[in-house]
Design an enzyme around this catalytic site. Structure first.
Site, short mmCIF file in Angstrom:
data_model
loop_
_atom_site.label_atom_id
_atom_site.label_comp_id
_atom_site.label_asym_id
_atom_site.label_seq_id
_atom_site.Cartn_x
_atom_site.Cartn_y
_atom_site.Cartn_z
N ASP A 10 -48.21 105.09 -5.60
CA ASP A 10 -48.23 103.93 -6.50
C ASP A 10 -48.15 102.68 -5.64
O ASP A 10 -47.82 102.75 -4.45
CB ASP A 10 -47.03 103.99 -7.47
CG ASP A 10 -46.99 102.79 -8.40
OD1 ASP A 10 -48.06 102.36 -8.87
OD2 ASP A 10 -45.90 102.25 -8.66
N SER A 11 -48.40 101.53 -6.25
CA SER A 11 -48.26 100.27 -5.52
C SER A 11 -46.79 100.01 -5.17
O SER A 11 -46.50 99.23 -4.29
CB SER A 11 -48.79 99.13 -6.38
OG SER A 11 -48.11 99.11 -7.63
N CYS A 73 -50.55 104.88 -10.04
CA CYS A 73 -50.82 103.47 -10.30
C CYS A 73 -52.08 103.31 -11.17
O CYS A 73 -53.15 103.80 -10.80
CB CYS A 73 -51.01 102.75 -8.97
SG CYS A 73 -51.36 101.01 -9.13
N GLU A 152 -39.23 94.47 -13.24
CA GLU A 152 -38.64 94.41 -11.90
C GLU A 152 -37.30 93.66 -11.94
O GLU A 152 -36.38 93.95 -11.20
CB GLU A 152 -39.59 93.69 -10.93
CG GLU A 152 -40.91 94.39 -10.71
CD GLU A 152 -40.88 95.40 -9.57
OE1 GLU A 152 -40.07 95.24 -8.66
OE2 GLU A 152 -41.68 96.36 -9.61
N CYS A 184 -49.86 100.93 -17.66
CA CYS A 184 -49.22 100.40 -16.45
C CYS A 184 -47.92 101.16 -16.22
O CYS A 184 -47.20 101.46 -17.18
CB CYS A 184 -48.95 98.91 -16.60
SG CYS A 184 -48.06 98.21 -15.19
N HIS A 186 -45.09 100.22 -15.26
CA HIS A 186 -43.85 99.53 -15.64
C HIS A 186 -43.61 99.47 -17.14
O HIS A 186 -42.48 99.29 -17.58
CB HIS A 186 -43.88 98.09 -15.11
CG HIS A 186 -43.70 97.99 -13.63
ND1 HIS A 186 -44.52 98.64 -12.74
CD2 HIS A 186 -42.79 97.31 -12.88
CE1 HIS A 186 -44.12 98.35 -11.52
NE2 HIS A 186 -43.08 97.55 -11.57
N1 DGL Z 1 -48.35 100.03 -10.47
C1 DGL Z 1 -49.13 98.97 -11.07
C2 DGL Z 1 -49.98 99.55 -12.19
O1 DGL Z 1 -49.66 100.56 -12.78
C3 DGL Z 1 -48.24 97.86 -11.61
C4 DGL Z 1 -47.62 96.99 -10.54
C5 DGL Z 1 -48.66 96.31 -9.67
O2 DGL Z 1 -49.34 95.38 -10.14
O3 DGL Z 1 -48.78 96.72 -8.53
O4 DGL Z 1 -50.99 99.00 -12.52
#
Ligand code: DGL
Length: 266
Positions: A10-11, A73, A152, A184, A186
């Site tokens: 993931d990011s 991600c 966050e 997403c 989050h």
């Molecule tokens: N992990 C990213 C997503 O699911 C969210 C956070 C980011 O923008 O890196 O799109």
């Protein structure tokens, strides 16, 4: 049977929501998780940058013996999945298709709202997949970039969060969607406020769906591990001040075995 770990990237640490579901569904699979915290967020960056980062992440997981790669991600799954699948022999899945399938199953001919980062929504990945699934429903996308920062910050139930959620979701509510797809990593953490705003409609969080798809895939490819202990090793490209606190929120349990790793481009 294959005792190698499942790789997830993931990011950042938001993808631990996906790791958490995979752990529940496949308790004997060991997991190697990579969070590219040094380059987060992905959702506001260019397609080219995210493809490059995604290649580096995949190569790291493969170099550590991943037998299967899950892109947790949504931003990365939206723009890089096809490219990675063609480039590597290790099987790879993303989070877009499994969530879309579930939304189609729930909504039938209704209107589906999809929320995600700016990159995910503007990539058109959901429209493409709903078309490929021959879905009869109408898709309405809405980028909600501020949701990432709210999570966050741990503002799950803050008055400001309520206001921002209502502002972003107003057009979807006015359009009378009957299903909302959370596109997403989050967003599941804002589920309470989202449900208060949108009311009694269907909600899809793809984390569970991708876990179920992975289970089927490991079985189909004879890659299951029946003897593992569900050990999760976490690698992050940067250890921010509050990574542990936020990560544990996503994972739902204490985070052990966290190491910093330097990738080629970081
Ligand atoms: N992990 C990213 C997503 O699911 C969210 C956070 C980011 O923008 O890196 O799109």
């Amino acid at each position: 049977m294959n005792k190698n770990p499942v790789g997830i990237f993931d990011s950042g640490i938001g993808g631990l929501t996906v790791a958490k579901e995979i752990k529940k569904i496949l308790p004997q699979e060991d997991i190697i998780y990579l969070g590219d915290t040094a380059r987060l967020p992905y959702g506001t960056k260019s397609v080219e940058a995210i493809i490059q980062f995604s290649k580096e992440n995949t190569e790291f997981l493969i170099s550590r013996g991943a037998k299967y790669v899950v892109i947790a991600c949504y931003s990365s799954s939206s723009v890089a999945l096809d490219i990675l699948q063609k480039r590597y022999t290790v099987p790879i899945i993303g989070v877009i298709k499994s969530g879309a399938k579930k939304a189609v199953e729930l909504t039938k001919t209704g209107k589906v709202g999809v929320i995600g980062t700016t990159l995910t929504i503007y990539s058109g990945a959901y429209e493409k997949i709903f078309k490929a699934l021959d879905a009869q429903c109408e898709i309405l996308g809405r980028a909600c970039p501020l949701f990432v920062s709210l999570v966050e910050e741990g503002w799950f139930d803050h008055p400001a969060t309520k206001l921002i959620v209502e502002t972003y979701l107003k057009p979807l509510k006015e359009d009378n969607i009957n299903t909302l797809l959370l596109g997403c990593t989050h967003f599941p953490l804002l589920m309470k406020v989202i449900k208060e705003t949108m009311g009694d409609i269907n909600y899809v969080d793809a984390s569970r769906e991708v876990g179920l798809e992975l289970a089927q895939e490991l079985k189909r490819l004879d890659l299951e591990n029946h003897e593992g202990s569900g050990f999760i090793s976490i690698y992050l490209t940067d250890l921010s001040m509050n990574f542990k606190e936020i990560g544990e929120r996503f994972l739902g349990e204490p985070m052990h075995n966290v190491s910093r790793v330097a990738l080629k481009g970081v």
